[in-house]
Design an enzyme around this catalytic site. Structure first.
Site, PDB file in Angstrom:
ATOM      1  N   PHE A 154       0.859  -1.188   0.000  1.00  0.00           N
ATOM      2  CA  PHE A 154       0.000   0.000   0.000  1.00  0.00           C
ATOM      3  C   PHE A 154       0.900   1.244   0.000  1.00  0.00           C
ATOM      4  CE2 PHE A 154      -2.878   3.123   1.924  1.00  0.00           C
ATOM      5  CZ  PHE A 154      -4.059   2.866   1.224  1.00  0.00           C
ATOM      6  N   ASP A 206       1.236  -5.328   8.277  1.00  0.00           N
ATOM      7  CA  ASP A 206       0.108  -4.398   8.155  1.00  0.00           C
ATOM      8  C   ASP A 206      -1.152  -5.241   7.908  1.00  0.00           C
ATOM      9  OD1 ASP A 206      -1.842  -2.626   7.316  1.00  0.00           O
ATOM     10  OD2 ASP A 206      -0.452  -1.332   6.217  1.00  0.00           O
ATOM     11  N   TYR A 217     -11.261   1.232  10.506  1.00  0.00           N
ATOM     12  CA  TYR A 217     -12.464   1.581   9.734  1.00  0.00           C
ATOM     13  C   TYR A 217     -12.794   0.622   8.609  1.00  0.00           C
ATOM     14  CZ  TYR A 217      -8.846   3.869   6.830  1.00  0.00           C
ATOM     15  OH  TYR A 217      -7.729   4.126   6.087  1.00  0.00           O
ATOM     16  N   LYS A 218     -11.970  -0.398   8.384  1.00  0.00           N
ATOM     17  CA  LYS A 218     -12.258  -1.346   7.296  1.00  0.00           C
ATOM     18  C   LYS A 218     -13.168  -2.452   7.826  1.00  0.00           C
ATOM     19  CE  LYS A 218      -8.385   0.229   4.609  1.00  0.00           C
ATOM     20  NZ  LYS A 218      -6.948   0.197   4.404  1.00  0.00           N
ATOM     21  N   ARG A 267     -12.855  -3.372  -7.777  1.00  0.00           N
ATOM     22  CA  ARG A 267     -12.578  -4.137  -6.569  1.00  0.00           C
ATOM     23  C   ARG A 267     -13.844  -4.378  -5.760  1.00  0.00           C
ATOM     24  NH1 ARG A 267      -8.659  -1.865  -1.809  1.00  0.00           N
ATOM     25  NH2 ARG A 267     -10.422  -0.457  -1.650  1.00  0.00           N
TER      26      ARG A 267
HETATM   27  C1  LIG Z   1      -6.213   1.372   4.353  1.00  0.00           C
HETATM   28  C2  LIG Z   1      -4.764   1.066   4.506  1.00  0.00           C
HETATM   29  C3  LIG Z   1      -3.918   1.955   5.185  1.00  0.00           C
HETATM   30  C4  LIG Z   1      -4.456   3.249   5.719  1.00  0.00           C
HETATM   31  O1  LIG Z   1      -3.516   3.975   6.415  1.00  0.00           O
HETATM   32  P1  LIG Z   1      -3.968   5.214   7.318  1.00  0.00           P
HETATM   33  O2  LIG Z   1      -2.705   5.877   7.649  1.00  0.00           O
HETATM   34  O3  LIG Z   1      -4.650   4.636   8.522  1.00  0.00           O
HETATM   35  O4  LIG Z   1      -4.888   6.055   6.501  1.00  0.00           O
HETATM   36  C5  LIG Z   1      -2.607   1.583   5.358  1.00  0.00           C
HETATM   37  N1  LIG Z   1      -2.122   0.416   4.870  1.00  0.00           N
HETATM   38  C6  LIG Z   1      -2.913  -0.449   4.187  1.00  0.00           C
HETATM   39  C7  LIG Z   1      -2.366  -1.731   3.687  1.00  0.00           C
HETATM   40  C8  LIG Z   1      -4.253  -0.130   3.975  1.00  0.00           C
HETATM   41  O5  LIG Z   1      -5.027  -0.960   3.287  1.00  0.00           O
END
Ligand SMILES: *Cc1c(COP(=O)(O)O)cnc(C)c1O
Length: 416
Positions: free
Chosen positions: A129, A201, A226-227, A375
């Site tokens: 990500f 992560d 939040y996911k 997705r």
């Molecule tokens: C959604 C997501 C994030 C989000 O990071 P924030 O700093 O909390 O906005 C980070 N890493 C991954 C793999 C994600 O899917």
């Protein structure tokens, strides 16, 4: 209905026999629309509405500052952490909720560099990500490439390219785009063999994939509120730190909430012991209270059941798509084997953005990931098998009529 994986059961039978079917009514869901984006923003638990109202009206409105003690606001980072712990295979005292994943990764990468004095390489995957990589890039810029160097390789090479100068390997458990699931236990073992630490992560896996951080000997992890945990827009993230490292914790954003005695207001920083040392500033009470209520929806559920249903949902969706002649233009980019994917599916198409918009109008909420990915996320708490059949039918309609080619669907939004 495909016979192979579902033993000839009809959609109605699958729904009738679903041990998680009762969970759906505990959420607010939009009328006549099917939500296939619970991996991006989980739906609203009804209990979260009551909790938000009580926290604002009673606790803030009436009880005011006394609420830090009387409603245990000050404990929320830990009480929410303890509710997440069983979902990720963590014994108590190892999870705290705070900040965002990005900020928490910064803290943990610094933590790992400190623990590995003679090593400077942060190793990750190009497919990770982006924020995870940006944080590494920022750290390299801050510390200088002598002290910190971010190296990225392809996901497939990660295990093989681990050399003696790697301080920490960090990767997402589920790839946000493809839905590919990585083997935490195996990659952690390989990293440890080379003397490297690991940070996982868990943004797209917590709440839908079985995770055993303690048993897998993981050093550190971060995850998202939040996911699939349904904590609401911008909900705080979490940090896991294995107990065996608690004597060596030291993160760089040393704020008063991470102090051993924040209300002594002394000049010199002394870290609190354990997970509290990862805190920085004042906890976002409203967000944490809502997250806390959302996490209660997982009480009494087994992650194995959640995973089982999630696999069944993605498998059904995939099979129905592959059986539809009208959908052959959509190319599946997620692993074919269920054990190699998370709770989402990716399909590529040159007009993925437009298809996503037309699908939205047809009542199916999915999302688009640049450059060409459509997705779908599958939340086992709210989806019925019937919703899967229905959404594939609607997708078929969109593709058959090519309604997605209408110019109004080409308009790009700021958030995708
Ligand atoms: C959604 C997501 C994030 C989000 O990071 P924030 O700093 O909390 O906005 C980070 N890493 C991954 C793999 C994600 O899917």
């Amino acid at each position: 209905m495909p016979n192979s994986d579902f033993s000839g059961k009809t959609i109605q039978q699958l729904d009738a026999q679903d041990p998680l079917a009762h969970c759906r009514e505990r959420f607010v869901l939009p009328d006549k629309r099917i939500y296939l984006d619970g991996n991006s923003l989980g739906p609203l638990p009804k209990a979260a509405i009551r909790r938000a109202r009580d926290t604002v009206e009673q606790q803030w409105g009436q009880d005011l500052i006394a609420s830090w003690n009387s409603h245990a606001w000050i404990d929320l980072p830990f009480s929410t952490g303890e509710k997440i712990a069983p979902l990720i295979g963590a014994r108590p005292g190892q999870v705290v909720c705070c900040d965002s994943i990005s900020v928490n990764l910064f803290k943990l990468l610094c933590q790992c560099l400190q623990m590995q004095e003679s090593r400077s390489v942060l190793l990750s995957a190009r497919e990770n990500f982006p924020t995870d990589l940006y944080i590494g890039q920022g750290l390299e810029q801050l510390l200088g490439s002598q002290a910190c160097q971010l190296v990225t390789v392809s996901e497939d090479e990660l295990g093989q390219l681990l050399a003696g100068d790697v301080a920490v390997v960090y990767l997402s458990h589920v790839n946000f785009r493809s839905g590919r699931l990585h083997d935490i236990a195996e990659l952690t073992r390989v990293a440890h063999d080379q003397g490297a630490l690991v940070i996982w992560d868990l943004a797209h896996s917590t709440g839908v994939v079985e995770i055993e951080l303690d048993a897998w000997n993981v050093d550190f992890a971060v995850g998202c509120g939040y996911k699939f945990l349904n904590g609401g827009p911008g909900a705080p993230a979490f940090i896991y730190a294995n107990k065996r490292h608690h004597d060596f914790l030291s993160q760089p954003i040393k704020g008063w909430m991470g102090h051993q005695a924040p209300f002594d207001f002394v000049e010199q920083y002394t870290p609190a012991s354990g997970m509290a040392s990862f805190l920085t500033g004042t906890p976002p009470v409203l967000s944490l209270a809502v997250l806390d209520a959302a996490l209660d929806e997982f009480a009494g559920l087994s992650v194995a059941d959640l995973r089982h249903k999630s696999v069944a949902l993605t498998t059904l969706f995939m099979e129905l798509v592959s059986q539809s002649e009208e959908l052959q233009e959509l190319e599946c980019r997620s692993p074919a084997l269920a054990e190699q994917r998370g709770s989402q599916l990716a399909y590529s198409h040159p007009r993925a953005w437009e298809i996503c918009q037309a699908l939205l109008e047809a009542g199916v909420i999915a999302d688009f990931r640049s450059p060409d990915i459509l997705r779908f996320g599958f939340s086992p708490l709210i989806l019925r098998y019937e919703d899967i059949a229905d959404s594939v039918a609607r997708l078929r309609k969109v593709m058959t009529g090519q309604s997605y080619l209408q110019p109004r669907f080409a308009q790009r939004a700021r958030v995708t």
